[in-house]
Design a protein around this motif. Sequence first.
Motif, PDB file in Angstrom:
ATOM      1  N   LYS A  15     -17.866   2.839 -24.575  1.00 46.90           N
ATOM      2  CA  LYS A  15     -18.484   3.753 -23.603  1.00 46.90           C
ATOM      3  C   LYS A  15     -17.575   4.932 -23.244  1.00 46.90           C
ATOM      4  N   PHE A  16     -16.360   4.903 -23.785  1.00 46.69           N
ATOM      5  CA  PHE A  16     -15.395   5.944 -23.446  1.00 46.69           C
ATOM      6  C   PHE A  16     -15.577   7.162 -24.341  1.00 46.69           C
ATOM      7  N   ASN A  17     -15.766   8.328 -23.730  1.00 46.64           N
ATOM      8  CA  ASN A  17     -15.877   9.587 -24.464  1.00 46.64           C
ATOM      9  C   ASN A  17     -14.477  10.084 -24.818  1.00 46.64           C
ATOM     10  N   ALA A  18     -14.142  10.050 -26.097  1.00 43.92           N
ATOM     11  CA  ALA A  18     -12.827  10.533 -26.541  1.00 43.92           C
ATOM     12  C   ALA A  18     -12.845  12.023 -26.836  1.00 43.92           C
ATOM     13  N   LEU A  19     -13.981  12.523 -27.347  1.00 42.05           N
ATOM     14  CA  LEU A  19     -14.153  13.952 -27.627  1.00 42.05           C
ATOM     15  C   LEU A  19     -15.591  14.350 -27.329  1.00 42.05           C
ATOM     16  N   LYS A  20     -15.747  15.516 -26.678  1.00 46.64           N
ATOM     17  CA  LYS A  20     -17.077  15.995 -26.314  1.00 46.64           C
ATOM     18  C   LYS A  20     -17.294  17.407 -26.855  1.00 46.64           C
ATOM     19  N   ASP A  21     -18.165  17.534 -27.829  1.00 48.52           N
ATOM     20  CA  ASP A  21     -18.610  18.826 -28.345  1.00 48.52           C
ATOM     21  C   ASP A  21     -17.445  19.780 -28.620  1.00 48.52           C
ATOM     22  N   ILE A  22     -16.587  19.367 -29.534  1.00 50.84           N
ATOM     23  CA  ILE A  22     -15.412  20.175 -29.889  1.00 50.84           C
ATOM     24  C   ILE A  22     -15.786  21.195 -30.957  1.00 50.84           C
ATOM     25  N   ASN A  23     -15.533  22.462 -30.657  1.00 49.96           N
ATOM     26  CA  ASN A  23     -15.762  23.567 -31.589  1.00 49.96           C
ATOM     27  C   ASN A  23     -14.479  24.389 -31.677  1.00 49.96           C
ATOM     28  N   LEU A  24     -14.002  24.585 -32.904  1.00 52.52           N
ATOM     29  CA  LEU A  24     -12.695  25.207 -33.075  1.00 52.52           C
ATOM     30  C   LEU A  24     -12.579  25.815 -34.468  1.00 52.52           C
ATOM     31  N   GLU A  25     -11.946  26.991 -34.527  1.00 52.45           N
ATOM     32  CA  GLU A  25     -11.673  27.631 -35.819  1.00 52.45           C
ATOM     33  C   GLU A  25     -10.177  27.919 -35.924  1.00 52.45           C
ATOM     34  N   ILE A  26      -9.609  27.595 -37.096  1.00 52.65           N
ATOM     35  CA  ILE A  26      -8.176  27.771 -37.329  1.00 52.65           C
ATOM     36  C   ILE A  26      -7.987  28.639 -38.564  1.00 52.65           C
ATOM     37  N   ASN A  27      -7.148  29.647 -38.450  1.00 52.47           N
ATOM     38  CA  ASN A  27      -6.909  30.566 -39.560  1.00 52.47           C
ATOM     39  C   ASN A  27      -5.820  30.038 -40.494  1.00 52.47           C
ATOM     40  N   LYS A  28      -5.848  30.472 -41.715  1.00 49.42           N
ATOM     41  CA  LYS A  28      -4.838  30.062 -42.703  1.00 49.42           C
ATOM     42  C   LYS A  28      -3.455  30.553 -42.272  1.00 49.42           C
ATOM     43  N   GLY A  29      -2.478  29.658 -42.339  1.00 53.22           N
ATOM     44  CA  GLY A  29      -1.113  30.004 -41.977  1.00 53.22           C
ATOM     45  C   GLY A  29      -0.823  29.962 -40.492  1.00 53.22           C
ATOM     46  N   GLU A  30      -1.789  29.593 -39.696  1.00 54.79           N
ATOM     47  CA  GLU A  30      -1.631  29.579 -38.243  1.00 54.79           C
ATOM     48  C   GLU A  30      -0.932  28.304 -37.778  1.00 54.79           C
ATOM     49  N   PHE A  31      -0.152  28.428 -36.702  1.00 54.75           N
ATOM     50  CA  PHE A  31       0.466  27.268 -36.053  1.00 54.75           C
ATOM     51  C   PHE A  31      -0.286  27.044 -34.744  1.00 54.75           C
ATOM     52  N   LEU A  32      -1.010  25.936 -34.693  1.00 58.16           N
ATOM     53  CA  LEU A  32      -1.871  25.634 -33.549  1.00 58.16           C
ATOM     54  C   LEU A  32      -1.345  24.405 -32.818  1.00 58.16           C
ATOM     55  N   CYS A  33      -1.358  24.429 -31.497  1.00 51.95           N
ATOM     56  CA  CYS A  33      -0.966  23.267 -30.698  1.00 51.95           C
ATOM     57  C   CYS A  33      -2.139  22.759 -29.880  1.00 51.95           C
ATOM     58  N   PHE A  34      -2.406  21.447 -29.959  1.00 49.46           N
ATOM     59  CA  PHE A  34      -3.309  20.782 -29.024  1.00 49.46           C
ATOM     60  C   PHE A  34      -2.447  20.329 -27.850  1.00 49.46           C
ATOM     61  N   LEU A  35      -2.717  20.865 -26.677  1.00 48.99           N
ATOM     62  CA  LEU A  35      -1.894  20.605 -25.499  1.00 48.99           C
ATOM     63  C   LEU A  35      -2.719  19.940 -24.405  1.00 48.99           C
ATOM     64  N   GLY A  36      -2.190  18.851 -23.879  1.00 46.59           N
ATOM     65  CA  GLY A  36      -2.896  18.182 -22.790  1.00 46.59           C
ATOM     66  C   GLY A  36      -2.234  16.874 -22.450  1.00 46.59           C
ATOM     67  N   PRO A  37      -2.647  16.228 -21.352  1.00 49.69           N
ATOM     68  CA  PRO A  37      -2.042  14.961 -20.933  1.00 49.69           C
ATOM     69  C   PRO A  37      -2.511  13.804 -21.809  1.00 49.69           C
ATOM     70  N   SER A  38      -1.901  12.649 -21.648  1.00 56.73           N
ATOM     71  CA  SER A  38      -2.318  11.448 -22.374  1.00 56.73           C
ATOM     72  C   SER A  38      -3.782  11.155 -22.070  1.00 56.73           C
ATOM     73  N   GLY A  39      -4.530  10.805 -23.120  1.00 59.68           N
ATOM     74  CA  GLY A  39      -5.928  10.439 -22.938  1.00 59.68           C
ATOM     75  C   GLY A  39      -6.903  11.591 -22.950  1.00 59.68           C
ATOM     76  N   CYS A  40      -6.425  12.818 -23.222  1.00 63.53           N
ATOM     77  CA  CYS A  40      -7.332  13.972 -23.187  1.00 63.53           C
ATOM     78  C   CYS A  40      -8.106  14.150 -24.496  1.00 63.53           C
ATOM     79  N   GLY A  41      -7.705  13.429 -25.565  1.00 67.29           N
ATOM     80  CA  GLY A  41      -8.430  13.508 -26.832  1.00 67.29           C
ATOM     81  C   GLY A  41      -7.703  14.238 -27.942  1.00 67.29           C
ATOM     82  N   LYS A  42      -6.502  14.748 -27.670  1.00 65.89           N
ATOM     83  CA  LYS A  42      -5.812  15.575 -28.664  1.00 65.89           C
ATOM     84  C   LYS A  42      -5.418  14.794 -29.918  1.00 65.89           C
ATOM     85  N   THR A  43      -4.915  13.563 -29.756  1.00 65.19           N
ATOM     86  CA  THR A  43      -4.538  12.766 -30.924  1.00 65.19           C
ATOM     87  C   THR A  43      -5.768  12.295 -31.698  1.00 65.19           C
TER      88      THR A  43
END
Length: 326
Positions: A15-43
């Motif tokens: 029943k736990f929502n780990a990710l809700k409607d994630i939309n994201l675009e990443i460009n070639k060669g880009e360095f992107l960070c998922f930032l947030g507290p524990s349990g936010c869904g980044k991992t």
Amino acid sequence: MSYLKIEGVNKKFGKFNALKDINLEINKGEFLCFLGPSGCGKTTLLRIICGLERADEGVILLENKDITNLEASKRNMGIVFQNYVLFPNMTIEKNIAYGLKNKKLSKEEINSKVNEVLELVGLMSEKHKYPNELSGGQQQRVALARAVALSPNILLLDEPLSALDAKVREYLRHELKMIQQKLGITTIMVTHDQEEALTLADKIVVMKEAEIVQIGTPEEIYKHPVNQYAADFIGKVNFIRKADDIFMIRPEEVEYSIEEKEGYEKYKVKSIEFRGPFYRITADAEEELECGEIAIDMFSAIEEKFNLKMGSDIFINTLNLKKLEE
């Protein structure tokens, strides 16, 4: 055209929502960070990208090719974990060569590639040692070398520096950025460390409770956060409530005076912390004001000239504030 595209990804564990409607675009060669507290869904999002988890809904496109249901082993993505996961019974050289052997390369090709990545991470002189003979920082560089040796489409980093002490972490941040830029490899890192995100990322994805709160460059998120949560997660910030509205100002942006000035409110110095190049001054507003406590970063030379003490008066301009959403 984006290199990696994530559309409408949802994930539940029971029943736990780990990710809700994630939309994201990443460009070639880009360095992107998922930032947030524990349990936010980044991992969870990182694991879905590399195929270690499957999304309940949504699509993942790599160079416009649907890889949503592709096995992890066929996605050509390198991943570096927090705990290194090196083979203790193999030398550094053999740890790196292991994955290359599965690619059916010749012995000469494998040796050449191993030496190339060892040079890249500055560990050529350690190639015949075993993991337990290396420091934590060196082991993490071996894990990074092993991942990039496979020439992955995307390099994924799951809190790779969090187990290291502060000085080693700072050094490896610099090394990691240099290696990423030299290789031009698209990189996604999971972190809860705001300093890591600010110094490494071309773009930061701030996450909260399974959702994306804001996407932007470090400068955009630091200077123009979309709401109180994003502002509070990146750097020190003052929140000041006036009537029903909430405003923000960073400590280094606060305009102050030791003399009364028009448009400035009177505060009392509550604490003074020496932080090398600057002092962090904390001051309290007069009781009848709604502004409350505020932090001010003051260059050391200026503070020493003012010679502030506990209880000293300081006057602060509270007009140059940025209004925020809750």
